[in-house]
Write a protein that holds these residues in place. Structure first.
Motif, PDB file in Angstrom:
ATOM      1  N   UNK A  36       0.660  -1.052  -0.160  1.00 42.69           N
ATOM      2  CA  UNK A  36       0.041   0.073  -0.171  1.00 42.69           C
ATOM      3  C   UNK A  36       0.839   1.158   0.056  1.00 42.69           C
ATOM      4  N   UNK A  37       1.715   1.374   0.847  1.00 40.53           N
ATOM      5  CA  UNK A  37       2.772   2.455   0.670  1.00 40.53           C
ATOM      6  C   UNK A  37       3.254   2.579  -0.229  1.00 40.53           C
ATOM      7  N   UNK A  38       4.033   1.341  -0.976  1.00 41.47           N
ATOM      8  CA  UNK A  38       4.641   1.619  -2.349  1.00 41.47           C
ATOM      9  C   UNK A  38       3.919   2.208  -3.317  1.00 41.47           C
ATOM     10  N   UNK A  39       2.744   1.628  -3.470  1.00 45.96           N
ATOM     11  CA  UNK A  39       2.003   2.247  -4.419  1.00 45.96           C
ATOM     12  C   UNK A  39       1.542   3.716  -4.073  1.00 45.96           C
ATOM     13  N   UNK A  40       1.445   3.982  -2.841  1.00 43.23           N
ATOM     14  CA  UNK A  40       1.053   5.642  -2.643  1.00 43.23           C
ATOM     15  C   UNK A  40       2.290   6.379  -2.854  1.00 43.23           C
ATOM     16  N   UNK A  41       3.745   5.659  -2.468  1.00 47.40           N
ATOM     17  CA  UNK A  41       4.718   6.646  -2.813  1.00 47.40           C
ATOM     18  C   UNK A  41       5.006   6.832  -4.530  1.00 47.40           C
TER      19      UNK A  41
END
Length: 638
Positions: A496-501
Motif C-alpha cells: 500500500x505504501x509503495x503504491x502511494x509513494x
C-alpha cells in the motif's frame, strides 16, 4: 591565599557563565569583587540611574527587578542565589531601565566590568551567555532611551542550551556609512553627522579607513574643551580603526568589540585597513542580531502569554530563515533550528490552553504529525496533530475526552492566530477522530497497517511521521512500538505504501521538460510539493519502516541512514538526500517571497542556472522509483 576570594571563587564556579572559567581565573576575578550587604527594601540602582562600573551576582537573599509602566510598579523578575543582573553597562550606554531592590536582607557580589571584560573577550561561551541574556529584552534597543522603562534590559538569567547558530549567524549593518577625510574641520563633520542622524563617521584616505569618530569622541574631546571645534578631524579620531570582513559572524564581531574595547567595527573588502570601506557595524547591530538568535526566541516563547506574542516571534523566525538562506547556511541546519522554534511555539500553545482549562484529568501526549513531525516545517503551513490520552475507566472516558477536545480546540485556535492555518483535511487533535485514548489509537494503527485496503480512505501516511510536543514520552513510545511491531513482514502494508509513494505524476516530461499546471489559479507553475518533494518524503518513510529503523523521522536523515544500512544502493540514497535539501530550499525561497506555502514555483522568474539546479535535483527520482519497484511487490493496490 586570600580566603575570602577563595570562598567567592568557590561560590561562582557553581553558576553560569562562571562555570566556563578556570578556578584561577575565578580567583583573580574574586580578588577584585566588592561585597555589598543590602538591608530589606534597599535599592541598589533604579530606573534612569547612571550606569555603575560593575554588574552583580546574588550571593544570598532575593533581589526584585521592577519597572514602572502606566504609573504602576511591576516586578519583572526575582533574582535568587547565583543569578546575574545589572548587565546593561556591559552592552549599552544609556541609563538603567529598571530598579533593583532587595526583597529581603541580601548579600551581593559586585564584579567590576573592567576586570571581567578580558575574560569575556577570550571565552566565547561566557560572552554568548551574557549577550544572549541581555538581548532577550533588548531587541528594541534603538527605542529604549525614550521607552519610559517599558522595555526591560536587565533581568535574571538562566542557562538554556546555546545555539550553534550563534557562531555562524551573519549581521545586518549599515552598508552606506558616513565618510570624511582627515583634513576636514571638526565643526563641519559634527554638522554632517547631525544632519545624517548618525553617531559615527569613518575617516578615510583614498577610501581606506584610517580612523573613526563617534559621538563619544565629540563629547570627551570637544565638549570638554580639550580640542577646539576648529581643529581638523584627524586630531580627535580613534585610530587605528578595527576592521572586519564583509561576512563576519555575530560571535566574531562580539569578541572583537570586547577584545579591543570599541563600539564600532569597520567593514572592508578584505577585512584589513588597506582595502575599501564597505560598511560599519555598531553595538546596536549586535543586539538587534542577537535578539533573533534561536536561543533568545525560545526563551521569549516560554514567557509569552498571548497568541500575538507568539505570532511576533514566528514572524521573526521567518526573517531568520530568510537571512540564513541568503547567507548560504545549510538548509538542513536551518530546518533543525526552525523545528525547535516551531516545537516551542506549539508547546507553549498547549501550556497556555492548560492554564485556561486547569490540570488535565489524565496523562497525555500531543504529537505533531506531517512536516513538523519530520522536522521539516520551514514555512507557515497548516497544522497537523493528534492527541493521545492514557486509558481511563469507562465511567471517566466521556469527561476525559471532552476535556482533551476542549484543550485541543483552544490549542489549535491559538496556533491559527499565530499563523498556522487549520488543516483542510481535519488532521488535528481538535477533531474527535484524532483525539482518543491510547487503546483506541493502538486499534487505529493496527487497523491501518493490517487492513490498509479496507481503511484507505482515512489512512494518511503523515500519521507515521510524528514528534512529541508536550506530555508523556512513554505514550509516544507505545505508538512507535505498535507501528514497528505491525511492520514486520507486513507485505500488504508496504504494498500500500509503495503504491502511494509512486502514485505522483512525473515531474519531468520524456524530453526533460518541467511538467507544469495546465489550468487553474497556478497555471504554468511547477508543483514542487506534489511532483518533487512528496515522492521523496513518501519513499524515505516506506524504506525506513521496512528497514525497521526507529527514531529517524526527517526525510534527509532517513536517506542518509539508509545509505549506511543498505550500502549497495548508497549512491541513490545520498543523491536523494541532497535532492531533498535542494528542493526544500527552492520551495522555502518561493514561500518566503510570496508569503505562502511555496508549493507552486514560478519557473518564469527563475534564472537559467536555478532551473538547471532544480532539474538536476529531480534526476535521482527515477532511480528511486526503480529501486522501490524492485524491493516491493506492488501488485495488490496497483
Amino acid at each position: 591565599m586570600n580566603t575570602i576570594a577563595e570562598h567567592i571563587a568557590d561560590f561562582l564556579k557553581e553558576y553560569p557563565p562562571f562555570n566556563n572559567l578556570t578556578f584561577q581565573e575565578l580567583f583573580d576575578i574574586a580578588t577584585n569583587i566588592r561585597v555589598i550587604n543590602l538591608e530589606k527594601h534597599t535599592v541598589l540602582f533604579q530606573n534612569n540611574d547612571i550606569l555603575h562600573d560593575s554588574f552583580y551576582v546574588v550571593a544570598s537573599g532575593v533581589i526584585n527587578l521592577t519597572t514602572i509602566a502606566d504609573a504602576e510598579e511591576t516586578i519583572i523578575n526575582k533574582c535568587h542565589e547565583g543569578d546575574i543582573f545589572g548587565l546593561r553597562p556591559f552592552f549599552a550606554k544609556n541609563n538603567y531601565m529598571m530598579t533593583a531592590k532587595a526583597r529581603e536582607e541580601s548579600i551581593i557580589y559586585a564584579i567590576p566590568i573592567a576586570v571581567f571584560r578580558p575574560f569575556v573577550a577570550n571565552n566565547s561561551d561566557v560572552l554568548n551567555f551574557l549577550l544572549e541574556s541581555f538581548a532577550i529584552n533588548s531587541r528594541n534597543t534603538k527605542d529604549n532611551v525614550n521607552s519610559g522603562g517599558k522595555l526591560i534590559s536587565d533581568t535574571s538569567f538562566y542557562v538554556d542550551q546555546q545555539s550553534e547558530m550563534q557562531y555562524i549567524q551573519s549581521l545586518s549593518y549599515n552598508n552606506s556609512p558616513l565618510k570624511t577625510e582627515a583634513n576636514h574641520i571638526v565643526k563641519d563633520v559634527a554638522i554632517l553627522m547631525t544632519e545624517s542622524m548618525v553617531d559615527n563617521i569613518i575617516v578615510c584616505e583614498k577610501n581606506h579607513p584610517i580612523g573613526i569618530v563617534t559621538d563619544a569622541d565629540l563629547s570627551s574631546k570637544i565638549a570638554t574643551g580639550r580640542y577646539p571645534i576648529t581643529e581638523t578631524i584627524d586630531k580627535i579620531m580613534s585610530s587605528p580603526v578595527v576592521t572586519v570582513i564583509e561576512n563576519v559572524s555575530l560571535a566574531e564581531a562580539q569578541l572583537l568589540m570586547l577584545k579591543h574595547n570599541v563600539t564600532h567595527l569597520c567593514v572592508t573588502k578584505d577585512g584589513t585597513s588597506k582595502s575599501a570601506v564597505k560598511g560599519i557595524i555598531s553595538e546596536h547591530d549586535l543586539i538587534v542580531a542577537q535578539a533573533s538568535n534561536p536561543g533568545v526566541l525560545i526563551k521569549e516563547i516560554k514567557r509569552s502569554q498571548l497568541p500575538k506574542d507568539l505570532k511576533q516571534i514566528r514572524d521573526r523566525l521567518s526573517d531568520l530563515i530568510q537571512n540564513s538562506i541568503q547567507k548560504n547556511i545549510p538548509i538542513s541546519h536551518i530546518s533543525n533550528i526552525a523545528s525547535e522554534i516551531n516545537l516551542a511555539i506549539i508547546k507553549r500553545a498547549v501550556e497556555l490552553s492548560i492554564l485556561d482549562l486547569g490540570s488535565p484529568p489524565a496523562r497525555f501526549a500531543w504529537l505533531s504529525i506531517g512536516s513538523q513531525g519530520r522536522k521539516e516545517q520551514l514555512l507557515l503551513t497548516d497544522q497537523d496533530s493528534i492527541l493521545i490520552f492514557e486509558d481511563v475507566t469507562p465511567d471517566k472516558y466521556r469527561e476525559t475526552k471532552d476535556y482533551f477536545l476542549r484543550l485541543a480546540k483552544r490549542t489549535t485556535s491559538i496556533l491559527e492566530k499565530v499563523g498556522y492555518e487549520y488543516c483542510p483535511n481535519g488532521h488535528m487533535g481538535s477533531n474527535m477522530l484524532w483525539c482518543k485514548s491510547l487503546t483506541d489509537w493502538t486499534k487505529q494503527y493496527n487497523s491501518w497497517m493490517n487492513t490498509p485496503g479496507e481503511n484507505s480512505n482515512d489512512l494518511s501516511s503523515i500519521f507515521f511521521d510524528y514528534e512529541i510536543v508536550f506530555g508523556e514520552p512513554k505514550i509516544e513510545e507505545v505508538i512507535e512500538n505498535v507501528i514497528f511491531k505491525n511492520a514486520v513482514n507486513n507485505t500488504l502494508f508496504f504494498d500500500f505504501l509503495g503504491n502511494d509513494a509512486l502514485k505522483r505524476n512525473s515531474p519531468l516530461s520524456f524530453f526533460k521538460k518541467f511538467i507544469i499546471e495546465e489550468e487553474g489559479p497556478h497555471k504554468t507553475k511547477f508543483d514542487i510539493k506534489t511532483r518533487a518533494l512528496m515522492p521523496l518524503i513518501d519513499s524515505a518513510r516506506l524504506l525506513i519502516l521496512n528497514a525497521n529503523i526507529k527514531g529517524i523521522k526527517n526525510t534527509y536523515l532517513r536517506f542518509k541512514q539508509l545509505a549506511i544500512t543498505d550500502s549497495k544502493n548508497a549512491e541513490i540514497y545520498l543523491s536523494c538526500a541532497e535532492a531533498f535539501l535542494t528542493l526544500s530550499k527552492y520551495r522555502t525561497l518561493e514561500g518566503l517571497k510570496n508569503d505562502d506555502s511555496g508549493q507552486y514555483i514560478n519557473l518564469k522568474e527563475m534564472s537559467k542556472t536555478d532551473k538547471e539546479k532544480l532539474k538536476n535535483a529531480l534526476t535521482p527520482m527515477k532511480d528511486l522509483e526503480e529501486l522501490i519497484k524492485s524491493k516491493f511487490q506492488l501488485t495488490q493496490f496497483s
